[in-house]
Design a protein around this motif. Sequence first.
Motif, PDB file in Angstrom:
ATOM      1  N   ASP A   1       0.843  -1.184   0.000  1.00  0.00           N
ATOM      2  CA  ASP A   1       0.000   0.000   0.000  1.00  0.00           C
ATOM      3  C   ASP A   1       0.885   1.243   0.000  1.00  0.00           C
ATOM      4  N   PRO A   2       0.485   2.269  -0.752  1.00  0.00           N
ATOM      5  CA  PRO A   2       1.312   3.483  -0.775  1.00  0.00           C
ATOM      6  C   PRO A   2       1.256   4.217   0.559  1.00  0.00           C
ATOM      7  N   MET A   3       2.292   4.959   0.811  1.00  0.00           N
ATOM      8  CA  MET A   3       2.354   5.793   2.010  1.00  0.00           C
ATOM      9  C   MET A   3       1.884   7.191   1.632  1.00  0.00           C
ATOM     10  N   VAL A   4       0.861   7.700   2.329  1.00  0.00           N
ATOM     11  CA  VAL A   4       0.257   8.994   2.019  1.00  0.00           C
ATOM     12  C   VAL A   4       0.768  10.029   3.022  1.00  0.00           C
ATOM     13  N   HIS A   5       1.229  11.164   2.480  1.00  0.00           N
ATOM     14  CA  HIS A   5       1.801  12.199   3.342  1.00  0.00           C
ATOM     15  C   HIS A   5       1.316  13.563   2.881  1.00  0.00           C
ATOM     16  N   ASP A   6       0.937  14.378   3.844  1.00  0.00           N
ATOM     17  CA  ASP A   6       0.550  15.755   3.574  1.00  0.00           C
ATOM     18  C   ASP A   6       1.494  16.658   4.365  1.00  0.00           C
ATOM     19  N   PRO A   7       2.388  17.361   3.680  1.00  0.00           N
ATOM     20  CA  PRO A   7       3.339  18.216   4.424  1.00  0.00           C
ATOM     21  C   PRO A   7       2.671  19.342   5.191  1.00  0.00           C
ATOM     22  N   HIS A   8       1.384  19.565   4.953  1.00  0.00           N
ATOM     23  CA  HIS A   8       0.677  20.629   5.652  1.00  0.00           C
ATOM     24  C   HIS A   8      -0.017  20.141   6.909  1.00  0.00           C
ATOM     25  N   GLU A   9       0.182  18.863   7.254  1.00  0.00           N
ATOM     26  CA  GLU A   9      -0.297  18.379   8.545  1.00  0.00           C
ATOM     27  C   GLU A   9       0.584  18.947   9.660  1.00  0.00           C
ATOM     28  N   PRO A  10       0.076  18.938  10.880  1.00  0.00           N
ATOM     29  CA  PRO A  10       0.860  19.513  11.986  1.00  0.00           C
ATOM     30  C   PRO A  10       2.137  18.730  12.243  1.00  0.00           C
ATOM     31  N   TRP A  11       3.236  19.452  12.367  1.00  0.00           N
ATOM     32  CA  TRP A  11       4.501  18.890  12.819  1.00  0.00           C
ATOM     33  C   TRP A  11       5.287  20.024  13.465  1.00  0.00           C
ATOM     34  N   THR A  12       6.282  19.696  14.231  1.00  0.00           N
ATOM     35  CA  THR A  12       6.966  20.724  15.031  1.00  0.00           C
ATOM     36  C   THR A  12       8.470  20.645  14.819  1.00  0.00           C
ATOM     37  N   MET A  13       9.131  21.755  15.174  1.00  0.00           N
ATOM     38  CA  MET A  13      10.586  21.838  15.145  1.00  0.00           C
ATOM     39  C   MET A  13      11.034  22.538  16.415  1.00  0.00           C
ATOM     40  N   ALA A  14      12.179  22.119  16.886  1.00  0.00           N
ATOM     41  CA  ALA A  14      12.687  22.719  18.122  1.00  0.00           C
ATOM     42  C   ALA A  14      12.966  24.207  17.911  1.00  0.00           C
ATOM     43  N   GLU A  15      12.692  25.019  18.972  1.00  0.00           N
ATOM     44  CA  GLU A  15      12.964  26.450  18.887  1.00  0.00           C
ATOM     45  C   GLU A  15      14.462  26.716  18.843  1.00  0.00           C
ATOM     46  N   SER A  16      15.231  25.809  19.427  1.00  0.00           N
ATOM     47  CA  SER A  16      16.685  25.963  19.411  1.00  0.00           C
ATOM     48  C   SER A  16      17.312  24.577  19.312  1.00  0.00           C
ATOM     49  N   PHE A  17      18.318  24.442  18.433  1.00  0.00           N
ATOM     50  CA  PHE A  17      18.985  23.164  18.262  1.00  0.00           C
ATOM     51  C   PHE A  17      20.096  22.954  19.284  1.00  0.00           C
ATOM     52  N   GLY A  18      20.547  24.026  19.912  1.00  0.00           N
ATOM     53  CA  GLY A  18      21.577  23.894  20.939  1.00  0.00           C
ATOM     54  C   GLY A  18      22.838  23.244  20.385  1.00  0.00           C
ATOM     55  N   LYS A  19      23.386  22.318  21.169  1.00  0.00           N
ATOM     56  CA  LYS A  19      24.612  21.640  20.753  1.00  0.00           C
ATOM     57  C   LYS A  19      24.394  20.658  19.602  1.00  0.00           C
ATOM     58  N   THR A  20      23.125  20.384  19.282  1.00  0.00           N
ATOM     59  CA  THR A  20      22.854  19.385  18.241  1.00  0.00           C
ATOM     60  C   THR A  20      22.834  19.991  16.846  1.00  0.00           C
ATOM     61  N   ILE A  21      23.326  21.237  16.718  1.00  0.00           N
ATOM     62  CA  ILE A  21      23.268  21.880  15.411  1.00  0.00           C
ATOM     63  C   ILE A  21      24.010  21.065  14.360  1.00  0.00           C
ATOM     64  N   ASP A  22      25.158  20.475  14.727  1.00  0.00           N
ATOM     65  CA  ASP A  22      25.889  19.639  13.764  1.00  0.00           C
ATOM     66  C   ASP A  22      25.104  18.367  13.434  1.00  0.00           C
ATOM     67  N   ALA A  23      24.473  17.815  14.447  1.00  0.00           N
ATOM     68  CA  ALA A  23      23.674  16.615  14.209  1.00  0.00           C
ATOM     69  C   ALA A  23      22.493  16.928  13.300  1.00  0.00           C
ATOM     70  N   VAL A  24      21.855  18.105  13.477  1.00  0.00           N
ATOM     71  CA  VAL A  24      20.733  18.493  12.637  1.00  0.00           C
ATOM     72  C   VAL A  24      21.193  18.700  11.195  1.00  0.00           C
ATOM     73  N   HIS A  25      22.362  19.351  11.042  1.00  0.00           N
ATOM     74  CA  HIS A  25      22.889  19.534   9.690  1.00  0.00           C
ATOM     75  C   HIS A  25      23.142  18.176   9.022  1.00  0.00           C
ATOM     76  N   ALA A  26      23.707  17.243   9.761  1.00  0.00           N
ATOM     77  CA  ALA A  26      23.950  15.903   9.213  1.00  0.00           C
ATOM     78  C   ALA A  26      22.632  15.197   8.884  1.00  0.00           C
TER      79      ALA A  26
END
Length: 728
Positions: free
Chosen positions: A201-226
């Motif tokens: 079965d296909p996977m259905v995704h709507d990028p306009h559904e609710p999702w969140t992002m951290a307000e600050s990446f802190g020390k994980t900025i390199d991990a987020v870039h990776a």
Amino acid sequence: MAPFFRGQCPDADTAAVIGRHSLATGTRSKLVQAVSDRRAIVVLISACGGFLAALLGEPIGLFAPFSALLIFVRRRRRSVLLAALALLLVLAMIALLLAGAPASESRLSWIGLFFTALCIGAILGGTEPARIEPIADPAQNGRLPKDMHPDDAPAVEQARARAFWSGVPQIVSYRARTAEGEWRRAAFIAEPSNAGNIRPDPMVHDPHEPWTMAESFGKTIDAVHAARILESFYGAAFAFDAGGQFTYATPVAQTSISMTLDDLNMPLGGGAFVEGGDFGWKRGVHPDDYPGAASELRRCLRSGDPYNYEYRVLRTTGEYIWHRFAIRPTHDAEGAITGWFGTGFDIDLFRKTEDALRESERSLRELIETAPALIWSMTPEGEPVYFSRQLREFFGFDVMDRDVAGTSRLQSVLRTVIHPDDIEKVNQRFAHSLRTGAPYSLTHRQRRFDGVYRWVETRIAAMRGADGAIVQWNGVCLDIEDQVRAQEELLRTQEKLSRAAQAASLAELSASIAHEVNQPLAAIMTNAQACARWLVADPPNVARAQMIVDRITQSAQSAADIVSHIRSLFSQSSEPRIGIAIDALVAEVCGVIAEQAARCNVQLDVQVPPGLPCVAIDPIQIQQVLVNLLRNGIEAMDGMLADKRLLVTARTDGDEMLRVEVTDSGVGVLDPDRMFEAFFTTKPQGMGMGLAICRSIIESHGGRLWAEAAQPTGARLAFTLPVGSLNA
């Protein structure tokens, strides 16, 4: 955490898109459920408004049906409807002004209704939810639709990457610009590059559904870039800090499991994750897999080792899907871990494919193991590598149990199981096949585990790859011991039957000889008796006796000729055939038979005209045929007191045949078909060979002999002979 993006829910066309891609009931996206809920609410409101209008008798109740109509009509139809409402509003206001008198409540209600409906339509026209139209990925050529909103391109690219790596079709909605310059919703279908036999079965995704992002990446900025780099490759990635708190996850990674970062990081008790506590992402892992997955992740967080683990993840659809997670740490300048980044591959299709292949292999192996045949295989060089269960039980050993140092496995096996008298031809056939690649089939004896040699039929053939090279040799041995024994028994039976047939033929031949020789010998005996009577007469009639002696000489010569013909039969030689006139032959035979006819009071009538064409015959054999037919006719009238008549005629039958008939006035023919069979007779002292021999003689001359009823009584035996004047 802060909400990063929220969009509107698509309308009912989303359900059609998903339905066209075979999504089962119960696994639809939340978007489809929202559409259904909204439709139900609008229908309920419309019903209530109509009931209110009917109950109060006021038009204000029609506000709800008008609203529902404005919500669900398409944009073009809505524009027409709004224009009509505006016209009605203008007409109502003009009518109110022209009336002059104070306005009634009914008129004001209609004006209010038209004005309110017009406002609602204008508002909906500016905030219309997009219609979703499916657009298939165009041949995976790397180009995105030209009318796509730039902000939606990353989600579509990620869907393409997920389809490529997981083999699962992806359906992602995006905003597309129409020809009028407006933005509408469309569905992009990313198909895998190579579709297998298993269609997920296909996977259905709507990028306009609710999702969140951290307000600050802190020390994980390199991990987020990776993680963002991994995201561009694989379509989904995530990052978390040294304590296991998520700081980033691709939107589809959140929406596919209905968990935002807040949900993933929600403490479930037990303290810090590294110390044994649990976070919210536990709810999205299969209960059987979570303890192992969490324990391994805690170990890696403490040691800094790479994390590689497979477990099942709970999707929004309610299904658990196998994923393979690979997570790696990032370090600062001092080597301290600053965060972790990773991705989870959807391997559910691969798992299902492996399970299907494993089941297919098990089924095939079980088929081979239980097939009623002795199956084996060899390498391209001829080394046995597999014996089926049936073959192992037949031999009493497995493929490697007879290995001998310095000797090939094939020769070790063959010397062990092949009968010594057959080993040479088996080796020759194997060598020929291995040298030429040709298949072979051979019947030989093969030793069973108990030491008994049984006959088998061995067949081998090469299995080749796409390039034509031999991949392996496959062989089968069929135990044909029972068939061989049955064949031997059949041969013995056939030999017995052959000997019996020979004995029967010998008896038939003996009867034939006795029958043929009996006629001239009987004539000799009769003539000798007549000669004796003439000699003892007073006075002796020497002249008459001399004539009888001549007849005795002729009969003796006839017997000698018959014996000579029989000898030529055994020596596979043939007497010469000569052209002879049939009237002379008939007259000679009738002269021999005349005395017997006279003793039996039978009138012998010969009607053979002179000048008939000659026939190329063996005169001795044709004489025997005529004598046999005439004596049979005389004997057929034995017992009759009067009107005994035997008629012999001859005439042409067409241009190429001469026909001779012998007709009696006896009892007739009872069975004209069987009377020519060997040993069939109606006479008490008969042997049943005369007519069979006669038919054989006539057919050997190219003619035909048959019997038919004569009128008014009696039987007619006729035969034909080819016309010819062949001289020896």
